[in-house]
Design a protein around this motif. Sequence first.
Motif, PDB file in Angstrom:
ATOM      1  N   SER A   1      -7.193  -1.366  -4.586  1.00  0.00           N
ATOM      2  CA  SER A   1      -8.151  -1.694  -5.645  1.00  0.00           C
ATOM      3  C   SER A   1      -7.641  -1.166  -6.977  1.00  0.00           C
TER       4      SER A   1
ATOM      5  N   THR B   1     -10.200   1.002  -2.501  1.00  0.00           N
ATOM      6  CA  THR B   1      -9.092   1.365  -1.626  1.00  0.00           C
ATOM      7  C   THR B   1      -7.830   1.529  -2.468  1.00  0.00           C
ATOM      8  N   ALA B   2      -6.729   1.836  -1.780  1.00  0.00           N
ATOM      9  CA  ALA B   2      -5.448   1.968  -2.482  1.00  0.00           C
ATOM     10  C   ALA B   2      -5.012   0.642  -3.096  1.00  0.00           C
TER      11      ALA B   2
ATOM     12  N   ALA C   1       0.851  -1.191   0.000  1.00  0.00           N
ATOM     13  CA  ALA C   1       0.000   0.000   0.000  1.00  0.00           C
ATOM     14  C   ALA C   1       0.887   1.241   0.000  1.00  0.00           C
TER      15      ALA C   1
ATOM     16  N   GLN D   1     -10.058  -6.354  -6.468  1.00  0.00           N
ATOM     17  CA  GLN D   1      -9.236  -6.403  -5.258  1.00  0.00           C
ATOM     18  C   GLN D   1      -8.140  -7.472  -5.374  1.00  0.00           C
TER      19      GLN D   1
ATOM     20  N   GLY E   1     -12.143  -9.172  -1.181  1.00  0.00           N
ATOM     21  CA  GLY E   1     -12.189  -8.503   0.107  1.00  0.00           C
ATOM     22  C   GLY E   1     -12.650  -9.432   1.219  1.00  0.00           C
TER      23      GLY E   1
ATOM     24  N   LYS F   1     -16.007  -1.762  -2.746  1.00  0.00           N
ATOM     25  CA  LYS F   1     -14.783  -1.482  -1.999  1.00  0.00           C
ATOM     26  C   LYS F   1     -13.801  -0.797  -2.932  1.00  0.00           C
TER      27      LYS F   1
ATOM     28  N   SER G   1     -14.277  -2.397  -9.451  1.00  0.00           N
ATOM     29  CA  SER G   1     -13.196  -2.323  -8.463  1.00  0.00           C
ATOM     30  C   SER G   1     -12.707  -3.743  -8.185  1.00  0.00           C
TER      31      SER G   1
ATOM     32  N   PHE H   1      -7.313   7.197  -6.270  1.00  0.00           N
ATOM     33  CA  PHE H   1      -6.027   6.505  -6.310  1.00  0.00           C
ATOM     34  C   PHE H   1      -5.452   6.459  -7.727  1.00  0.00           C
TER      35      PHE H   1
ATOM     36  N   ILE I   1      -0.139  -5.196   1.870  1.00  0.00           N
ATOM     37  CA  ILE I   1      -1.579  -5.367   1.714  1.00  0.00           C
ATOM     38  C   ILE I   1      -1.937  -6.772   2.169  1.00  0.00           C
TER      39      ILE I   1
END
Length: 618
Positions: A164, A161-162, A134, A189, A148, A159, A187, A219, A140
């Motif tokens: 994704s 996030t950084a 990350a 993961q 997730g 979800k 997204s 991001f 991560i």
Amino acid sequence: MGLGGAAESLGAADLPRDGRGCSPAVTLNVKMGTFHKVMLGVVCAATGAGCARAQAAGGEACPRPATGSVIEEPEDLRSVGGVLRVDVAYRNELDVGGHMRYCYVFGDGSESPNLRVHPGDLLILELKNELTVAPGGMSIAMPMGGHGGAGEDPCSGGKMTAASTNLHLHGLNIPPICHEDDVLKTSIQPGDPPFEYKVRIPAGQPPGLYWYHPHMHGFTKVQVLGGASGALIIEGVERANKELSGMPERVLVIRDQDLLNPNAAPNPGAEAPPVVLDSDGDVMNTGTGTGKPAKDLSVNFVPVPYPNYEPATIKMKPRERQLWRVLNASAITYLNLQMLWNAVPQWMAVVGLDGVPLNYIGRGGGGVAWQTHVGIAPGGRAEFVFAAPAEGVATLETLSVDTGSGGENDPVRPLARIVVSGDAPEPRAKLASSPEALPRPALPWLGDVAPVRTRKLYFSEILQDPKDPNSPTTFFITVDGQPPKAFDPASNVPNIVARQGDVEDWIIENRSLELHAFHIHQLHFLLLERFGSAVNEPFLRDTINVPFWDGKTSRYPSVKLRMDFRDSNTVGLFPYHCHLLEHEDGGMMGLVRVEPQAGAPVENLPEKASGAVALKRK
Ligand SMILES: [Cu+2]
């Protein structure tokens, strides 16, 4: 008709040097003609030059070449029998300097290859998110048992996030739905199974240079800045412009990255203006064309770092003409390319912008705009013919770009040395030697279609502490009459509702003190006016600069664009935004929803998308 007006609007007019979009520092020198001019325009000198081959500089997940290397061409992955099927691992690592690299590693081991397809082809891309680090350097955590750990559908937007990611195919006129070109809810993961993108390239997609990159709101900058990008080529540019037949071609992807030597003093003798950092840590515009850049640049991953700017190397045979396909995959850095020999700017024959040949619409003209410099905004592309000198070394450099008092510093700097020698290898790819002419576009020329309405949008920024220029900034793109609001990724509510089949005119104003680059997904547009004055551009773009406001003039700088919602592939919900990615991540994005014509299928609309996706998922 000629392309004179079109040519005159390229380059300098695109890269404002002052608040009115003028370019006093650079003489725009435009001529129209045939490619013969390229040969005549180049003079040469003798030098001896050689350069070490690229070497991997540390790192295992995302190896990168060393400073000063010979520029390698990206690998070519070509469609076979109308299909290009590729597996892609998306990886990252911290390099020795603590910078996060991101990379697309394909099944054949190549990093960020050129994806080469024809109009009508099927592109099937299986994307596996293998991010392990990350931002900040934390590992991560890999979830147990899928998305997730919660079994979420990657199309659900649950979800983000950084860790994704997703994929945007920039410039393609394809549907904004999951598994094709949706960036709003898709997204993927770490731990998810490979995610399938399955895209039919439209039969009418103009041939030229496009690209792929992640588009995860919040991001996007960090991933693209880390190197997550690659070229996508729609083959057949020589079918639009037969003068290109049989010509060798070279793909150059110019990326930006965090400074490798952020604390280095400028070179001795160089002017040293004060360094002011903005809230993102980027060096603000010095207004001098010199000084510390906001970001370093690289050419096909060969870095050209501040302060010495040791250029990368390109080898060419004497007088050889090549089609250079240049993508500005920078997160925030503007380019204004110039080819120098003996300090004299050389001619470049621009034949395509943003993936569209200049003569694609078949309205006459040579399809060539002669330029001594070519401006490319972040996200934009330029394709031009360059002829090597008879001997010696030429230099590819980027001129400084004045991004406004609130913008980042983009000083003049060299990028590559073009070393001429008889034993230089040929580029890997060559355009077809006896092309069949492209069919005329199916729809009437956009410039001839009456718009159903005119809308006004504007870029603006607010400092959280108006007294502190280094306080965090919120970025907006607002439809005039609506309250300014940073983009909310949880929202499905469009800022604009249009109807498929319609054509609209949009005026984009810039009410901020820095340059922005307007981009919209799924379609190309026509530039009609700049500062209220008509321009003559008989070609299309997908990214356009909107010059900065000087804080004083009573009228804001603007461009007027004709937006094309006629194609059924534009039906659905998709974004428009600034292509300076920290602005986009910071909220400078809005949504347009294109409603189907009465009686037309509605599979691209969001409420139907999950059904459409279910059919496509494996
Ligand atoms: Cu911007």
